[in-house]
Design an enzyme around this catalytic site. Structure first.
Site, PDB file in Angstrom:
ATOM      1  N   TYR A 189      79.074  13.794 142.885  1.00 53.34           N
ATOM      2  CA  TYR A 189      78.179  13.323 143.950  1.00 53.34           C
ATOM      3  C   TYR A 189      76.945  14.221 143.991  1.00 53.34           C
ATOM      4  CZ  TYR A 189      81.517  10.033 145.882  1.00 53.34           C
ATOM      5  OH  TYR A 189      82.353   8.966 146.050  1.00 53.34           O
ATOM      6  N   GLU A 190      75.782  13.598 144.195  1.00 54.04           N
ATOM      7  CA  GLU A 190      74.524  14.354 144.224  1.00 54.04           C
ATOM      8  C   GLU A 190      73.724  14.111 145.499  1.00 54.04           C
ATOM      9  OE1 GLU A 190      72.530  13.794 140.451  1.00 54.04           O
ATOM     10  OE2 GLU A 190      74.321  14.404 139.346  1.00 54.04           O
ATOM     11  N   HIS A 191      74.206  13.185 146.344  1.00 56.48           N
ATOM     12  CA  HIS A 191      73.559  12.887 147.632  1.00 56.48           C
ATOM     13  C   HIS A 191      74.660  12.715 148.666  1.00 56.48           C
ATOM     14  CE1 HIS A 191      70.008  12.087 145.144  1.00 56.48           C
ATOM     15  NE2 HIS A 191      70.839  11.443 144.352  1.00 56.48           N
TER      16      HIS A 191
END
Ligand SMILES: *[C@@H]1O[C@H](CO)[C@@H](O)[C@H](O)[C@H]1NC(C)=O
Length: 302
Positions: free
Chosen positions: A151-153
């Site tokens: 996950y990046e957000h």
């Protein structure tokens, strides 16, 4: 006389050898990992060169807890990678042909379509319950061995993310649904706190840190890279932080600027815990030269 002398000489040598091979003077490992399947380029497992002397992980990209209209589903994951080529039968055949290959899937990713994939939950318990069910089903269907968290957000705070992922990994490992887990952080104020919160409480469940060194700016040098590496091994203390290369023209230390030189330096220091590449989809048109070079370095020597 000769035997006495030989013993006097040999014993310390044998001890030295014993120390050298048992104490981790070397944290080196022969692990090569590659993300595959995110970009609809028709890449297949058998396109990618696999050196018999490494441990090779394909990481299917991605499974996302979003529905077909790109709304979050509270932990109910669906497969978003290219299943035309990367399906149950091709997973089982690549593993049958190469005893050193394992296959994982990555959760999340940066975007789907043009929308950011955001980590979104209703409650911790309901997200974890749905994630356990859907991931168990996907892992069985595709004969998967491991999981990667990318996950990046986020629309939660770091501790909520840590709790959800930690409980998910605990269940998947305790029930032997997966045998290894990794995380894929990068250096950004909106990302690192989430993974550091996870690491703080659940590092014992995380086997590898796929640190995205290619998310640093373009044009960094070997000394800068070595410094970034030291920073990250101290952030993820005790973890196996892998070095990484983007073949999509993203940033970080390029092969031309000395990526492989840095890998060899780290190997000399006993700190080359493995190399991963983003991504097979991007490397396909170039014929995978950096995959070959990476695996040759990993497979050589100790
Ligand atoms: C799986 O992928 C292979 C290789 O592209 C393809 O030939 C096969 O039809 C696919 N199988 C399924 C069930 O989609």
């Amino acid at each position: 006389m000769i035997t006495m002398d030989a013993h006097r000489f040999l014993l310390p040598l044998v001890l030295l050898q014993f120390l050298f091979f048992t104490l981790p003077l070397t944290g080196n490992s022969k692990l090569f990992r590659e993300y595959i399947g995110a970009e609809e380029r028709g890449v297949t497992f058998s396109n990618v060169p696999i050196h018999p002397g490494v441990n090779f992980h394909f990481i299917l990209s991605f499974a996302i807890d979003y529905d077909t209209s790109a709304s979050p589903t509270n932990g109910d994951f669906r497969v978003y990678w290219d299943t035309k080529n990367l399906n149950a039968s091709t997973v089982s055949s690549i593993k049958a042909r190469h005893a050193n290959v394992k296959v994982a899937m990555s959760l999340g990713g940066d975007t789907t379509g043009s929308k950011h994939v955001k980590f979104t939950i209703k409650t911790i318990n309901s997200w974890v319950g749905n994630a356990i069910n859907s991931i168990t089903r996907i892992a069985k269907e595709y004969y998967l061995d491991g999981i990667d968290i990318d996950y990046e957000h986020f629309s939660t705070d770091p501790n909520t993310f840590a709790e959800c992922i930690g409980r998910l990994l605990l269940h998947l490992k305790q029930n032997k649904i997966i045998s290894f887990a990794s995380i894929a952080p990068y250096e950004h104020d909106s990302v690192q706190p989430y993974y550091l919160a996870l690491w703080k409480k659940y590092s014992h469940l995380i086997d590898y840190v796929n640190f995205q060194f290619y998310a640093y700016g373009k044009g960094i040098t070997v000394p800068q890279f070595m410094k970034f590496f030291e920073t990250q091994i101290s952030n993820y203390r005790g973890g196996k932080v892998l070095v990484s290369l983007g073949t999509d023209g993203s940033g970080g230390l390029s092969p031309q600027a000395g990526f492989f030189e840095a890998c060899k330096k780290l190997k000399g220091l006993g700190k080359l815990h493995g190399i991963f590449i983003w991504s097979a989809d991007d490397s396909k048109k170039k014929g995978f030269p950096y995959e070959k070079q990476s695996q040759n370095i990993l497979a050589s020597g100790k």
